[in-house]
Design a protein around this motif. Structure first.
Motif, short mmCIF file in Angstrom:
data_model
loop_
_atom_site.label_atom_id
_atom_site.label_comp_id
_atom_site.label_asym_id
_atom_site.label_seq_id
_atom_site.Cartn_x
_atom_site.Cartn_y
_atom_site.Cartn_z
N GLY A 183 0.80 -1.21 0.00
CA GLY A 183 0.00 0.00 0.00
C GLY A 183 0.83 1.27 0.00
N GLY A 184 0.26 2.34 -0.53
CA GLY A 184 0.96 3.61 -0.53
C GLY A 184 0.80 4.34 0.78
N HIS A 185 -0.33 4.16 1.45
CA HIS A 185 -0.54 4.79 2.74
C HIS A 185 -1.64 4.06 3.47
CE1 HIS A 185 -3.60 6.79 0.13
NE2 HIS A 185 -4.33 6.67 1.22
N SER A 186 -1.76 4.37 4.74
CA SER A 186 -2.77 3.74 5.57
C SER A 186 -3.83 4.77 5.95
CB SER A 186 -2.13 3.18 6.85
OG SER A 186 -3.10 3.06 7.86
N PRO A 187 -5.10 4.58 5.53
CA PRO A 187 -6.15 5.51 5.92
C PRO A 187 -6.27 5.67 7.43
CG PRO A 187 -6.91 4.09 4.15
CD PRO A 187 -5.59 3.54 4.61
N GLY A 188 -6.11 4.55 8.16
CA GLY A 188 -6.23 4.62 9.61
C GLY A 188 -5.19 5.53 10.24
N VAL A 189 -3.96 5.43 9.77
CA VAL A 189 -2.90 6.28 10.32
C VAL A 189 -3.07 7.71 9.82
CG1 VAL A 189 -0.41 6.64 10.43
CG2 VAL A 189 -1.35 4.34 10.58
N ARG A 190 -3.55 7.91 8.60
CA ARG A 190 -3.82 9.26 8.11
C ARG A 190 -4.86 9.94 9.00
NH1 ARG A 190 0.26 8.31 5.42
NH2 ARG A 190 0.55 8.89 3.27
N ARG A 191 -5.89 9.19 9.42
CA ARG A 191 -6.90 9.78 10.31
C ARG A 191 -6.25 10.19 11.64
NH1 ARG A 191 -10.17 5.97 7.68
NH2 ARG A 191 -9.77 4.31 9.19
N ARG A 192 -5.35 9.35 12.13
CA ARG A 192 -4.68 9.68 13.40
C ARG A 192 -3.85 10.95 13.25
NH1 ARG A 192 0.15 8.82 15.84
NH2 ARG A 192 1.02 7.81 14.00
N ARG A 193 -3.15 11.06 12.12
CA ARG A 193 -2.33 12.25 11.89
C ARG A 193 -3.19 13.50 11.77
NH1 ARG A 193 2.32 10.52 7.47
NH2 ARG A 193 3.46 9.09 8.82
N LEU A 194 -4.30 13.38 11.06
CA LEU A 194 -5.19 14.51 10.88
C LEU A 194 -5.76 14.96 12.23
CD1 LEU A 194 -6.70 16.45 9.00
CD2 LEU A 194 -8.45 14.66 8.70
N SER A 195 -6.16 14.00 13.05
CA SER A 195 -6.70 14.33 14.37
C SER A 195 -5.67 15.06 15.21
CB SER A 195 -7.16 13.06 15.08
OG SER A 195 -8.27 12.47 14.43
N ALA A 196 -4.43 14.55 15.21
CA ALA A 196 -3.37 15.18 16.00
C ALA A 196 -3.13 16.61 15.52
CB ALA A 196 -2.10 14.35 15.90
N ALA A 197 -3.17 16.83 14.21
CA ALA A 197 -2.93 18.17 13.67
C ALA A 197 -4.05 19.13 14.07
CB ALA A 197 -2.82 18.10 12.15
N LEU A 198 -5.29 18.66 14.02
CA LEU A 198 -6.41 19.53 14.39
C LEU A 198 -6.38 19.87 15.88
CD1 LEU A 198 -9.29 17.89 12.29
CD2 LEU A 198 -8.01 20.00 11.80
N LYS A 199 -5.97 18.92 16.70
CA LYS A 199 -5.85 19.19 18.13
C LYS A 199 -4.77 20.24 18.38
CE LYS A 199 -5.14 16.93 22.59
NZ LYS A 199 -4.93 15.62 23.29
N ARG A 200 -3.65 20.10 17.66
CA ARG A 200 -2.56 21.07 17.82
C ARG A 200 -2.99 22.46 17.37
NH1 ARG A 200 0.47 22.95 14.00
NH2 ARG A 200 -0.02 21.23 12.56
N LEU A 201 -3.70 22.54 16.25
CA LEU A 201 -4.13 23.83 15.73
C LEU A 201 -5.10 24.53 16.68
CD1 LEU A 201 -4.63 22.88 11.97
CD2 LEU A 201 -2.92 24.46 12.89
N ARG A 202 -5.99 23.78 17.29
CA ARG A 202 -6.91 24.41 18.24
C ARG A 202 -6.14 24.91 19.46
NH1 ARG A 202 -9.71 23.05 22.69
NH2 ARG A 202 -9.31 20.81 22.53
N GLY A 203 -5.16 24.10 19.90
CA GLY A 203 -4.34 24.54 21.03
C GLY A 203 -3.61 25.83 20.71
#
Length: 285
Positions: free
Chosen positions: A3-23
């Motif tokens: 696979g080229g990427h993992s959707p599950g890990v992409r979701r985790r990365r996106l969530s972490a980024a959104l949490k950081r941005l709100r902070g």
């Protein structure tokens, strides 16, 4: 199945980024929800905890507008959103991996594993893996072959150009323990010796003579991801696998791993011991 990427890990990365941005914005989840006209702060916090199934592009765009994210960062996060909506290559084995282990392996740049009683899963033979599952008595008989097949398929990540490097520290006890039979063990150790020559794999044996050490409490694995993604510690029990992203927890296990790594034999001496113990199993077969 690399696979080229993992959707599950992409979701985790996106969530972490959104949490950081709100902070960084200084806004509370309740304030974000109010300003976006969302019904409650729960929608915000669920997104940040990666408790969503398929992120909506419109929701992510609204959050990025509110946080004033533009340029390359915005494009990157919207790209993550699209990739996060896909289906993992491992969907047919989804019931066997509630913790998304194959996705984590596919996205990691490095995996460090300490095993006290077992050969690491990525380095197991089918016969050895089947014997482990059969002995556990918690894996239904009709799923053992699927479990074995999924474990063998996971190894393909080591051959992927973008796959992780793998450093395995294995206690000598795991090499001597008879799993299945002496024949199974001899074949397993010969296979392990062969995998030690893989350009992405380092196999180190922690000898009995090392005595007490930092990882006496048991096995674990560390997953390192591209910066600035946080690492993850995986700890398996007889019935589940725990995945912890807490930075302090990861740091403590890094120190524990460094401890056993420093006590382990070097690669050449480790290989010699593996081959020697394989010969002992052969004699007793």
């Amino acid at each position: 199945m690399t696979g080229g990427h993992s959707p599950g890990v992409r979701r985790r990365r996106l969530s972490a980024a959104l949490k950081r941005l709100r902070g960084d914005s200084g806004m509370s989840a309740a304030e974000v929800a109010k300003r976006l006209g969302w019904s409650s702060a729960t929608k915000v916090t669920r997104a940040e905890r990666n408790e969503w199934k398929f992120p909506k592009r419109t929701d992510v765009e609204a959050l990025l507008d509110l946080y004033e994210v533009e340029g390359e960062e915005r494009e990157h996060l919207l790209s993550l959103t699209e990739e996060a909506r896909g289906r993992s290559d491992w969907h047919q084995y989804a019931d066997l991996f509630p913790g998304s282990l194959p996705d984590l392996e596919a996205e990691a740049v490095r995996i460090r594993s300490y095993e006290s009683l077992l050969i690491p899963g990525l380095l197991q033979t089918p016969e050895y893996a089947a014997a482990v599952f059969e002995a556990s008595q918690v894996v239904p008989a009709d799923t053992i072959q699927r479990k074995v097949a999924s474990r063998m398929a996971r190894r393909a990540v080591l051959d992927s150009p973008n796959g992780p490097t793998f450093i395995a520290v294995i206690d000598e006890a795991a090499l001597r323990r008879v799993v299945g039979s002496h024949i199974v063990m001899a074949e397993q150790l010969r296979f392990l010796a062969g995998m030690a020559a893989h350009y992405k794999v380092t196999v180190l044996v922690l000898p009995n003579e090392a005595g007490a050490h930092t990882a006496m409490d048991g096995a674990f694995a560390l997953f390192d991801f591209p910066s600035p993604e946080p690492g993850i510690v995986s700890i398996s029990t007889g019935v589940e696998s725990l995945y912890v992203e807490d930075g302090e927890y990861v740091d403590r296990h890094t120190l524990i791993f460094d401890g056993v790594h420093n006590l382990a034999l070097d690669p050449r001496k480790s290989l010699d011991l593996i081959v020697s113990i394989a010969a002992e199993h052969d004699k007793r077969a």
